[in-house]
Design a protein around this motif. Structure first.
Motif, short mmCIF file in Angstrom:
data_model
loop_
_atom_site.label_atom_id
_atom_site.label_comp_id
_atom_site.label_asym_id
_atom_site.label_seq_id
_atom_site.Cartn_x
_atom_site.Cartn_y
_atom_site.Cartn_z
N VAL A 104 15.73 9.68 21.95
CA VAL A 104 15.42 8.40 22.58
C VAL A 104 15.97 8.46 24.00
CG1 VAL A 104 15.78 5.91 22.52
CG2 VAL A 104 15.56 7.19 20.39
N HIS A 105 15.11 8.20 24.99
CA HIS A 105 15.52 8.29 26.40
C HIS A 105 15.25 6.96 27.07
CE1 HIS A 105 16.45 10.08 30.21
NE2 HIS A 105 15.27 9.71 30.70
N LYS A 106 16.30 6.28 27.52
CA LYS A 106 16.20 4.97 28.19
C LYS A 106 15.41 3.97 27.36
CE LYS A 106 16.68 6.80 32.84
NZ LYS A 106 16.02 7.03 34.14
N GLY A 107 15.63 3.96 26.07
CA GLY A 107 15.01 2.97 25.20
C GLY A 107 13.58 3.27 24.78
N THR A 108 13.05 4.41 25.17
CA THR A 108 11.69 4.76 24.78
C THR A 108 11.65 6.20 24.26
OG1 THR A 108 9.36 4.66 25.42
CG2 THR A 108 10.91 5.52 27.07
N ILE A 109 10.48 6.62 23.84
CA ILE A 109 10.31 7.98 23.33
C ILE A 109 9.93 8.91 24.48
CG2 ILE A 109 9.77 7.29 20.97
CD1 ILE A 109 6.81 7.40 21.64
N PRO A 110 10.18 10.22 24.36
CA PRO A 110 9.95 11.12 25.48
C PRO A 110 8.47 11.40 25.79
CG PRO A 110 10.95 12.30 23.64
CD PRO A 110 10.91 10.87 23.27
N HIS A 111 7.61 11.33 24.79
CA HIS A 111 6.19 11.64 25.05
C HIS A 111 5.31 10.98 24.00
CE1 HIS A 111 6.23 14.56 21.70
NE2 HIS A 111 7.44 14.89 22.14
N GLU A 112 4.01 10.99 24.25
CA GLU A 112 3.06 10.41 23.30
C GLU A 112 2.95 11.31 22.07
OE1 GLU A 112 -1.69 9.31 23.15
OE2 GLU A 112 -0.64 9.18 25.07
N GLN A 113 2.81 10.69 20.91
CA GLN A 113 2.72 11.46 19.68
C GLN A 113 1.81 10.73 18.69
OE1 GLN A 113 4.49 14.52 19.20
NE2 GLN A 113 2.97 14.64 17.59
N ALA A 114 0.94 11.47 18.04
CA ALA A 114 0.08 10.91 17.00
C ALA A 114 0.38 11.65 15.70
CB ALA A 114 -1.39 11.07 17.38
N SER A 115 0.20 10.96 14.60
CA SER A 115 0.44 11.57 13.30
C SER A 115 -0.33 10.82 12.24
CB SER A 115 1.95 11.53 12.99
OG SER A 115 2.20 12.17 11.76
N LYS A 116 -0.43 11.44 11.06
CA LYS A 116 -1.09 10.76 9.96
C LYS A 116 -0.42 11.14 8.65
CE LYS A 116 -4.76 13.94 8.73
NZ LYS A 116 -6.16 14.03 8.40
N PHE A 117 -0.57 10.26 7.68
CA PHE A 117 -0.11 10.53 6.33
C PHE A 117 -1.04 9.75 5.42
CE2 PHE A 117 2.16 10.20 2.43
CZ PHE A 117 2.85 11.40 2.34
N GLY A 118 -1.69 10.44 4.52
CA GLY A 118 -2.66 9.78 3.65
C GLY A 118 -3.75 9.17 4.49
N GLY A 119 -4.03 7.90 4.29
CA GLY A 119 -5.07 7.21 5.07
C GLY A 119 -4.54 6.52 6.30
N SER A 120 -3.23 6.60 6.55
CA SER A 120 -2.63 5.94 7.70
C SER A 120 -2.54 6.88 8.88
CB SER A 120 -1.22 5.44 7.37
OG SER A 120 -1.27 4.46 6.37
N ARG A 121 -2.93 6.36 10.04
CA ARG A 121 -2.81 7.11 11.29
C ARG A 121 -2.01 6.28 12.27
NH1 ARG A 121 -6.12 9.06 8.41
NH2 ARG A 121 -7.65 10.71 8.61
N VAL A 122 -1.07 6.91 12.97
CA VAL A 122 -0.26 6.19 13.94
C VAL A 122 -0.28 6.92 15.28
CG1 VAL A 122 1.27 5.22 12.19
CG2 VAL A 122 1.91 7.33 13.32
N ILE A 123 -0.19 6.13 16.35
CA ILE A 123 -0.10 6.66 17.71
C ILE A 123 1.10 5.97 18.36
CG2 ILE A 123 -1.23 6.90 19.93
CD1 ILE A 123 -3.91 6.51 18.36
N LEU A 124 2.02 6.76 18.88
CA LEU A 124 3.19 6.23 19.58
C LEU A 124 3.11 6.66 21.04
CD1 LEU A 124 5.95 7.21 16.99
CD2 LEU A 124 4.81 5.02 17.22
N ARG A 125 3.26 5.69 21.96
CA ARG A 125 3.23 6.00 23.39
C ARG A 125 4.49 5.45 24.04
NH1 ARG A 125 -2.47 4.01 23.51
NH2 ARG A 125 -3.74 5.88 23.35
N PRO A 126 5.09 6.22 24.97
CA PRO A 126 6.24 5.69 25.69
C PRO A 126 5.81 4.51 26.56
CG PRO A 126 5.67 7.90 26.46
CD PRO A 126 4.75 7.57 25.35
N ALA A 127 6.71 3.57 26.79
CA ALA A 127 6.42 2.41 27.62
C ALA A 127 7.52 2.23 28.65
CB ALA A 127 6.32 1.17 26.74
N SER A 128 7.17 1.57 29.76
CA SER A 128 8.16 1.35 30.80
C SER A 128 9.19 0.33 30.33
CB SER A 128 7.48 0.86 32.08
OG SER A 128 6.77 -0.33 31.81
#
Length: 172
Positions: free
Chosen positions: A81-105
């Motif tokens: 965790v860097h300055k309260g956000t994540i370092p880079h965009e990341q997508a993942s899935k498990f079963g039928g669920s898909r998630v996308i995480l993006r850093p924010a200002s």
């Protein structure tokens, strides 16, 4: 590339807070009638980069939650965790669920819902844009979010893997 190990070895000196993500009442029909039991999915974290999830099942809600917390403490990972956000965009899935995480200002807030919000709050992320697609099943959403967080790499890890300095990682 070899899979890195983000697992946390010892939990003795870590102050963990637990969050109940979902509780499910399960009914088993027997000859004598219906038997109710409960399953609880729980997320624990120190709100400073360490998080874990666990599933507990028992005949009472409190026992299921307690079992979930114990299971979560055995399944901890470290997230950069860097300055309260994540370092880079990341997508993942498990079963039928898909998630996308993006850093924010800074100041954007935690834009995530439901099970993803509980996981990201436990990690200590304060600014992130998160999207879930597909199934909204809390079990699969938690696992997909964990897969995404487990694949996160800090700038130092990237520099070390490439065998270059941090300036080259940031400046290309």
């Amino acid at each position: 590339m070899a899979k890195k190990n983000n697992r946390v070895k010892s939990t003795n000196d870590i102050e963990l807070k637990d969050r109940l993500v979902a509780i499910n009442r399960v009914t088993k029909v027997t000859k004598g009638g219906r038997a109710f039991s409960f399953s609880a999915i729980v997320v624990v974290g120190n709100e400073n980069g360490i998080v874990g999830w666990g599933l507990g099942k028992a005949n009472e809600v409190t026992a299921a939650i307690a079992k979930g917390v114990e299971a979560a403490k055995k399944n901890l990972i470290r997230v950069p965790v860097h300055k309260g956000t994540i370092p880079h965009e990341q997508a993942s899935k498990f079963g039928g669920s898909r998630v996308i995480l993006r850093p924010a200002s800074q100041g954007s807030g935690l834009k995530a819902g439901g099970a993803m919000r509980a996981v990201l709050e436990s990690v200590g992320v304060t600014d992130v844009l998160a999207k879930s697609k597909g199934s909204s099943n809390p079990h699969n959403l938690v696992k997909a979010t964990f897969n995404a967080l487990d694949e996160m790499r800090s700038p130092m890890q990237v520099a070390q893997n490439r065998g270059v300095s941090l300036d080259v990682v940031f400046n290309g």
